[in-house]
Enzyme design. Structure first.
Site, short mmCIF file in Angstrom:
data_model
loop_
_atom_site.label_atom_id
_atom_site.label_comp_id
_atom_site.label_asym_id
_atom_site.label_seq_id
_atom_site.Cartn_x
_atom_site.Cartn_y
_atom_site.Cartn_z
N ASP A 1 10.42 7.79 -2.54
CA ASP A 1 9.46 6.70 -2.54
C ASP A 1 8.17 7.22 -3.18
OD1 ASP A 1 8.21 4.25 -1.96
OD2 ASP A 1 7.42 5.02 -0.07
N SER A 2 7.31 6.29 -3.53
CA SER A 2 6.00 6.69 -4.04
C SER A 2 5.21 7.42 -2.96
CB SER A 2 5.23 5.46 -4.50
OG SER A 2 5.14 4.53 -3.43
N TYR B 1 2.50 3.53 -6.85
CA TYR B 1 3.29 3.23 -8.06
C TYR B 1 3.07 1.77 -8.47
CZ TYR B 1 6.41 7.39 -7.96
OH TYR B 1 6.96 8.66 -8.02
N CYS C 1 11.71 3.01 -2.86
CA CYS C 1 10.55 2.35 -3.46
C CYS C 1 10.99 1.13 -4.28
CB CYS C 1 9.82 3.34 -4.36
SG CYS C 1 8.34 2.68 -5.11
N ASN C 2 10.46 -0.03 -3.94
CA ASN C 2 10.81 -1.24 -4.69
C ASN C 2 10.31 -1.17 -6.13
OD1 ASN C 2 11.92 -4.06 -3.60
ND2 ASN C 2 11.30 -2.76 -1.91
N GLU D 1 -1.52 0.66 5.47
CA GLU D 1 -1.76 2.10 5.59
C GLU D 1 -2.99 2.38 6.46
OE1 GLU D 1 -1.56 4.13 1.82
OE2 GLU D 1 0.63 3.88 1.83
N CYS E 1 8.90 -4.64 -0.65
CA CYS E 1 8.02 -3.46 -0.68
C CYS E 1 8.32 -2.63 0.56
CB CYS E 1 6.55 -3.91 -0.68
SG CYS E 1 5.38 -2.54 -0.57
N HIS F 1 6.48 -1.09 2.53
CA HIS F 1 5.54 -1.16 3.65
C HIS F 1 5.62 -2.44 4.49
CE1 HIS F 1 3.82 2.10 1.42
NE2 HIS F 1 2.70 2.15 2.13
N1 DGL Z 1 6.53 2.06 -2.35
C1 DGL Z 1 5.93 0.97 -3.10
C2 DGL Z 1 6.95 -0.16 -3.22
O1 DGL Z 1 7.86 -0.29 -2.42
C3 DGL Z 1 4.66 0.48 -2.47
C4 DGL Z 1 3.51 1.45 -2.54
C5 DGL Z 1 3.07 1.80 -3.95
O2 DGL Z 1 2.57 0.91 -4.68
O3 DGL Z 1 3.24 2.95 -4.32
O4 DGL Z 1 6.87 -0.94 -4.14
#
Ligand code: DGL
Length: 270
Positions: free
Chosen positions: A7-8, A39, A70-71, A150, A182, A184
């Site tokens: 993930d990011s 990301y 990560c989406n 967050e 996403c 989160h």
């Molecule tokens: N992990 C990213 C997603 O699922 C969200 C956080 C980011 O923008 O890095 O898209």
């Protein structure tokens, strides 16, 4: 089986948790690219460059399959990741969501919320309409949600206000289902459900992290029974705050280890 999950940042730990809950025998090698998050507002090329290096790292560390939690990376880097993973299985959020939707179709119109880069890619709408031609899919970028989550503001007036602003967007009016695209967003599931309940609008909420975890465990090789080695959690940058976030997403404190941070093919020396 040893799964490399990336993930990011640390939101992907939720996906890792779901996978562990469904398949406790899986060993997890997690990589959170905290040096480069978010990301969600990066270019596809930049995310692809990070993803390629991270997949290489995870495979070298012993991953037998890759889960793209990560989406954003799923949206713009799935092809690069598949190429890099060669013959290893890859599960990404888009393919997994579509697979689960094929088994149990969502009611349309469907809303999709995610980062700028995910939404700009248009991939969810494209993939869904390729299977259900003419399906109504409304995609909306909701970039303020990640920082609020967050910050621990899952049930904060600020989050309710921002959610109301986003969810009342004309494009999402009258949706019958909403996909949280996403890592989160599962942490504000209750706030989203409350939004629709208060308005008496029946809207089924889909959690892409859960759909991804379900797709992973459905397709795991049968031999996946015993854990060999410890779960390992790497981050490309370490701060106390990342440790706190990791505990929030995982549900209890975990040991974060510093991993190399990659910059488009070059390992950055710290
Ligand atoms: N992990 C990213 C997603 O699922 C969200 C956080 C980011 O923008 O890095 O898209």
């Amino acid at each position: 089986m040893t799964l490399g999950i990336f993930d990011s940042g640390l939101g992907g730990l939720l996906t890792a948790q779901y996978i562990k809950a469904y398949a406790p025998g899986v060993r997890i090698l997690y990589y959170g690219d905290t040096a480069h998050l978010p990301y969600g507002d990066k270019s596809p090329q930049q995310v692809q460059a990070y993803a390629q290096e991270i997949v290489r790292f995870l495979l070298e560390a012993g991953a037998e399959g890759i889960v793209v939690a990560c989406n954003t990376a799923s949206a713009v880097a799935r092809e690069v990741i598949r190429t890099e993973a060669r013959d290893r299985p890859v599960w990404d959020a888009i393919t997994a969501t579509l697979q689960q939707f094929k088994a149990e179709p969502p009611a349309f119109p469907l809303g999709v919320i995610g980062t700028y880069t995910t939404i700009r890619s248009g991939i969810y709408g494209e993939a869904i309409r390729a299977y259900w031609p003419g399906a109504q899919v409304a995609e909306l970028a909701t970039p303020l949600l990640v920082p609020l989550i967050e910050e621990g503001f899952a049930d904060h007036p600020a989050t309710h206000l921002i959610l109301e602003t986003y969810l009342s967007a004309p494009s999402l009016g009258g949706i019958a289902s909403l996909l949280l695209a996403c890592t989160h967003y599962p942490l504000i599931l209750e706030a989203i459900e409350r939004y629709y309940a208060q308005r008496g609008q029946g809207c089924r909420i889909y959690n892409s992290a859960q759909l991804l975890a379900q797709a992973v465990v459905t397709n795991l090789p049968a031999a996946t029974s015993s854990v060999q080695g410890e779960d390992t959690f790497w981050v490309s940058d370490y701060t106390e705050r990342f440790a706190l976030l990791a505990a929030r997403f995982w549900g209890s404190p975990i040991l974060l280890q510093k991993a190399p941070a990659f910059v488009g093919g070059v390992e950055r020396k710290w």
